[in-house]
Design a protein around this motif. Structure first.
Motif, mmCIF file in Angstrom:
data_model
loop_
_atom_site.group_PDB
_atom_site.id
_atom_site.type_symbol
_atom_site.label_atom_id
_atom_site.label_comp_id
_atom_site.label_asym_id
_atom_site.label_seq_id
_atom_site.Cartn_x
_atom_site.Cartn_y
_atom_site.Cartn_z
ATOM 1 N N GLU A 90 -54.632 -1.114 41.128
ATOM 2 C CA GLU A 90 -53.789 -2.285 41.313
ATOM 3 C C GLU A 90 -52.861 -2.110 42.521
ATOM 4 O OE1 GLU A 90 -51.688 -3.280 37.792
ATOM 5 O OE2 GLU A 90 -53.483 -3.771 36.644
ATOM 6 N N PRO A 91 -52.458 -3.208 43.155
ATOM 7 C CA PRO A 91 -51.543 -3.122 44.307
ATOM 8 C C PRO A 91 -50.240 -2.425 43.913
ATOM 9 C CG PRO A 91 -52.469 -5.329 44.107
ATOM 10 C CD PRO A 91 -52.844 -4.602 42.857
ATOM 11 N N PRO A 92 -49.608 -1.725 44.856
ATOM 12 C CA PRO A 92 -48.376 -0.972 44.562
ATOM 13 C C PRO A 92 -47.277 -1.794 43.892
ATOM 14 C CG PRO A 92 -49.182 -0.436 46.742
ATOM 15 C CD PRO A 92 -50.027 -1.568 46.261
ATOM 16 N N GLN A 93 -47.022 -3.006 44.391
ATOM 17 C CA GLN A 93 -45.949 -3.824 43.838
ATOM 18 C C GLN A 93 -46.237 -4.213 42.385
ATOM 19 O OE1 GLN A 93 -45.324 -7.161 46.456
ATOM 20 N NE2 GLN A 93 -44.637 -5.897 48.168
ATOM 21 N N GLU A 94 -47.502 -4.536 42.126
ATOM 22 C CA GLU A 94 -47.876 -4.914 40.757
ATOM 23 C C GLU A 94 -47.776 -3.715 39.824
ATOM 24 O OE1 GLU A 94 -51.631 -7.081 38.455
ATOM 25 O OE2 GLU A 94 -51.496 -7.097 40.647
ATOM 26 N N MET A 95 -48.220 -2.561 40.302
ATOM 27 C CA MET A 95 -48.151 -1.348 39.504
ATOM 28 C C MET A 95 -46.699 -0.988 39.196
ATOM 29 S SD MET A 95 -49.714 2.439 40.416
ATOM 30 C CE MET A 95 -51.421 1.953 40.205
ATOM 31 N N TYR A 96 -45.846 -1.069 40.204
ATOM 32 C CA TYR A 96 -44.427 -0.748 40.037
ATOM 33 C C TYR A 96 -43.799 -1.693 39.012
ATOM 34 C CZ TYR A 96 -39.710 0.709 41.455
ATOM 35 O OH TYR A 96 -38.435 1.216 41.466
ATOM 36 N N GLY A 97 -44.084 -2.975 39.143
ATOM 37 C CA GLY A 97 -43.519 -3.971 38.241
ATOM 38 C C GLY A 97 -43.963 -3.778 36.802
ATOM 39 N N LYS A 98 -45.225 -3.402 36.617
ATOM 40 C CA LYS A 98 -45.727 -3.186 35.257
ATOM 41 C C LYS A 98 -45.046 -1.990 34.603
ATOM 42 C CE LYS A 98 -50.314 -5.322 35.164
ATOM 43 N NZ LYS A 98 -51.740 -5.091 34.864
ATOM 44 N N VAL A 99 -44.828 -0.924 35.379
ATOM 45 C CA VAL A 99 -44.129 0.241 34.823
ATOM 46 C C VAL A 99 -42.715 -0.149 34.422
ATOM 47 C CG1 VAL A 99 -43.294 2.575 35.255
ATOM 48 C CG2 VAL A 99 -45.518 1.890 36.144
ATOM 49 N N MET A 100 -42.068 -0.967 35.238
ATOM 50 C CA MET A 100 -40.706 -1.390 34.924
ATOM 51 C C MET A 100 -40.645 -2.273 33.677
ATOM 52 S SD MET A 100 -38.695 0.089 37.005
ATOM 53 C CE MET A 100 -37.202 -0.774 36.525
ATOM 54 N N SER A 101 -41.791 -2.838 33.275
ATOM 55 C CA SER A 101 -41.811 -3.729 32.117
ATOM 56 C C SER A 101 -41.975 -3.002 30.785
ATOM 57 C CB SER A 101 -42.938 -4.758 32.262
ATOM 58 O OG SER A 101 -44.213 -4.166 32.018
ATOM 59 N N ILE A 102 -42.277 -1.704 30.830
ATOM 60 C CA ILE A 102 -42.513 -1.000 29.565
ATOM 61 C C ILE A 102 -41.195 -0.838 28.808
ATOM 62 C CG2 ILE A 102 -44.483 0.270 30.525
ATOM 63 C CD1 ILE A 102 -42.732 2.775 30.620
ATOM 64 N N PRO A 103 -41.238 -0.832 27.477
ATOM 65 C CA PRO A 103 -40.014 -0.630 26.688
ATOM 66 C C PRO A 103 -39.420 0.751 26.957
ATOM 67 C CG PRO A 103 -41.796 -1.469 25.316
ATOM 68 C CD PRO A 103 -42.409 -1.066 26.619
ATOM 69 N N ASP A 104 -38.108 0.858 26.811
ATOM 70 C CA ASP A 104 -37.425 2.130 27.077
ATOM 71 C C ASP A 104 -37.991 3.270 26.245
ATOM 72 O OD1 ASP A 104 -35.858 0.662 28.784
ATOM 73 O OD2 ASP A 104 -34.064 0.690 27.511
ATOM 74 N N GLN A 105 -38.334 2.972 24.977
ATOM 75 C CA GLN A 105 -38.800 4.043 24.097
ATOM 76 C C GLN A 105 -40.163 4.592 24.496
ATOM 77 O OE1 GLN A 105 -38.383 0.893 23.130
ATOM 78 N NE2 GLN A 105 -40.109 0.154 21.905
ATOM 79 N N ALA A 106 -40.868 3.900 25.394
ATOM 80 C CA ALA A 106 -42.188 4.374 25.828
ATOM 81 C C ALA A 106 -42.107 5.304 27.031
ATOM 82 C CB ALA A 106 -43.089 3.187 26.150
ATOM 83 N N MET A 107 -40.930 5.436 27.625
ATOM 84 C CA MET A 107 -40.807 6.237 28.854
ATOM 85 C C MET A 107 -41.213 7.687 28.659
ATOM 86 S SD MET A 107 -37.583 5.019 31.181
ATOM 87 C CE MET A 107 -36.330 4.971 29.907
ATOM 88 N N GLU A 122 -46.480 6.414 43.725
ATOM 89 C CA GLU A 122 -46.675 7.432 44.759
ATOM 90 C C GLU A 122 -47.946 8.228 44.523
ATOM 91 O OE1 GLU A 122 -43.796 10.534 47.092
ATOM 92 O OE2 GLU A 122 -43.856 10.723 44.902
ATOM 93 N N ILE A 123 -48.264 8.505 43.268
ATOM 94 C CA ILE A 123 -49.480 9.265 42.945
ATOM 95 C C ILE A 123 -50.723 8.566 43.486
ATOM 96 C CG2 ILE A 123 -51.010 9.949 41.039
ATOM 97 C CD1 ILE A 123 -48.484 10.564 39.404
ATOM 98 N N PHE A 124 -50.785 7.248 43.334
ATOM 99 C CA PHE A 124 -52.003 6.514 43.671
ATOM 100 C C PHE A 124 -51.963 5.816 45.030
ATOM 101 C CE2 PHE A 124 -51.773 6.720 39.030
ATOM 102 C CZ PHE A 124 -52.994 7.322 38.761
ATOM 103 N N HIS A 125 -50.777 5.608 45.590
ATOM 104 C CA HIS A 125 -50.690 4.868 46.848
ATOM 105 C C HIS A 125 -49.895 5.571 47.938
ATOM 106 C CE1 HIS A 125 -52.613 1.289 45.167
ATOM 107 N NE2 HIS A 125 -51.837 1.411 44.110
ATOM 108 N N GLY A 126 -49.238 6.676 47.629
ATOM 109 C CA GLY A 126 -48.489 7.397 48.635
ATOM 110 C C GLY A 126 -47.013 7.017 48.663
ATOM 111 N N THR A 127 -46.222 7.845 49.347
ATOM 112 C CA THR A 127 -44.766 7.689 49.358
ATOM 113 C C THR A 127 -44.311 6.389 50.010
ATOM 114 O OG1 THR A 127 -44.534 10.099 49.465
ATOM 115 C CG2 THR A 127 -42.603 8.784 50.030
ATOM 116 N N GLU A 128 -44.912 6.033 51.127
ATOM 117 C CA GLU A 128 -44.471 4.843 51.854
ATOM 118 C C GLU A 128 -44.691 3.581 51.029
ATOM 119 O OE1 GLU A 128 -42.788 2.435 54.687
ATOM 120 O OE2 GLU A 128 -42.685 4.607 54.394
ATOM 121 N N GLU A 129 -45.842 3.474 50.390
ATOM 122 C CA GLU A 129 -46.122 2.295 49.567
ATOM 123 C C GLU A 129 -45.219 2.257 48.337
ATOM 124 O OE1 GLU A 129 -47.962 -0.311 50.219
ATOM 125 O OE2 GLU A 129 -48.512 0.557 52.156
ATOM 126 N N ALA A 130 -44.897 3.430 47.802
ATOM 127 C CA ALA A 130 -43.977 3.488 46.652
ATOM 128 C C ALA A 130 -42.594 3.007 47.073
ATOM 129 C CB ALA A 130 -43.909 4.910 46.100
#
Length: 341
Positions: free
Chosen positions: A249-266, A308-316
């Motif tokens: 998935e594109p970096p922005q979409e991946m980042y946004g999905k991670v931010m959507s997870i509940p706190d207890q799932a971190m 960063e793992i899948f897209h690199g530091t700059e994209e992250a």
């Protein structure tokens, strides 16, 4: 090769059987196999199978893929098995009802990019790619009867999912029993030293041990790992439930999905899909518990790490900036298209 104790510590990190006796037995066998490997110089053959139930590999798949990568780093052979034949039935291990059977064309279409996606985690120069149609498609009905003769119906009905469905009076189809036999036969055909999978796969992995013994082979060691929950924080990550984060998935979409997870799932995500050490994870969890770290900030660190793992530091970095602009500062994204009406 590295010393046995060092290899063992790396390999056993994160292993979870839910049964201490099985863990002790498998760890003992693994130590013995590693000692033989160091003495002889022969690398262990390790594999994990992935059924093409969807075109995208997701973060849940990477839990076992990262372990395969660790074996590669330790000098062992890693086999990425595409379950293009088992995928026709679908694994019932995590389902409360029968999966819809796929056609060979559907499976082939979904598996088209699996190898390219796998190389985001695995070393292309060291990875062996196999498909289980290579041997399963050639089995005769007599062969299937022979495989089935090593198991009882009671063994299958004792499995959690089947037991639950049986108690409710829900149908359990005969072809669903065949999945474990096919996966078990994968181990026979590959003649592997070790197979890895999710905790829900333990029965299938042990079926491989049983069949290897029946064919006069040394039984494989089995290692299982916890299941990654989806973005809902409850159900396992799955394309069919829509709670997945695809590794393509594109970096922005991946980042946004991670931010959507509940706190207890971190914690589940930090332990299973990051490169962080146990000490680093413990530090984040301690700061969260003490109120020194806001859950939002911890989640942003987590999202940055995964992108960063899948897209690199700059994209992250770009994905983080986009998130800050759109969701925190409530501004319009700079790359927003304009239309004249």
């Amino acid at each position: 090769m590295r010393p046995v104790d060092e290899q063992l510590a790396i390999i056993m990190r994160g292993v979870d059987f839910g049964d201490e006796q099985i863990r002790r037995n498998m760890e003992l066998e693994l130590r013995e196999r590693l000692e033989e490997s160091v003495r002889s110089g022969r690398p262990l053959r390790v594999y994990c199978g992935y059924d093409p139930s969807a075109p995208d590999l997701h973060l849940g798949h990477t839990v076992t893929m990262r372990k395969l990568a660790q074996f590669q780093e330790l000098g062992h052979q890693a086999i990425f098995l595409i379950g293009d034949f088992t995928g026709l039935i679908g694994d019932p291990s995590d389902k409360d009802s029968a999966r819809r059977q796929q056609t060979p064309e559907e499976v082939a279409d979904k598996a088209k990019t699996y190898v390219d996606q796998a190389y985001k985690i695995l070393d292309p120069q060291k990875t062996i790619i196999r498909r289980n149609s290579e041997w399963l498609a050639d089995l005769t009905f007599t062969d299937v009867i022979e495989l089935a003769s090593h198991f009882t119906v009671q063994q299958f009905l004792a499995r959690d999912r089947f037991a639950h469905r049986h108690a409710k009076g829900d149908p359990i189809w005969v072809h669903e029993f065949l999945y474990a036999l096919m996966q078990g036969y994968d181990a026979v055909s590959l003649q592997t030293d070790l197979q890895i999978g999710g905790t829900d796969q333990l029965f299938n992995l042990l079926a491989g041990r049983k069949l290897m013994e029946a064919f006069g082979l040394r039984p494989q060691i089995c290692l299982t790992f916890p299941i990654l929950v989806g973005t809902d924080g409850v159900l396992r990550m799955s394309k069919s439930t829509g709670n997945y984060i695809g590794i393509d998935e594109p970096p922005q979409e991946m980042y946004g999905k991670v931010m959507s997870i509940p706190d207890q799932a971190m914690s589940n995500y930090m332990n299973l899909v990051t490169r962080w050490t146990p000490a680093e994870i413990a530090g984040v969890e301690a700061d969260l518990a003490a109120g020194k770290l806001h859950p939002r900030d911890a989640k942003m660190r987590l999202a940055f790490e995964i992108v960063e793992i899948f897209h690199g530091t700059e994209e992250a970095r770009k994905a983080e900036e986009h998130f800050r602009t759109v969701f925190q500062q409530r501004e319009l994204p700079p790359d927003m298209p304009e239309f004249t009406l």
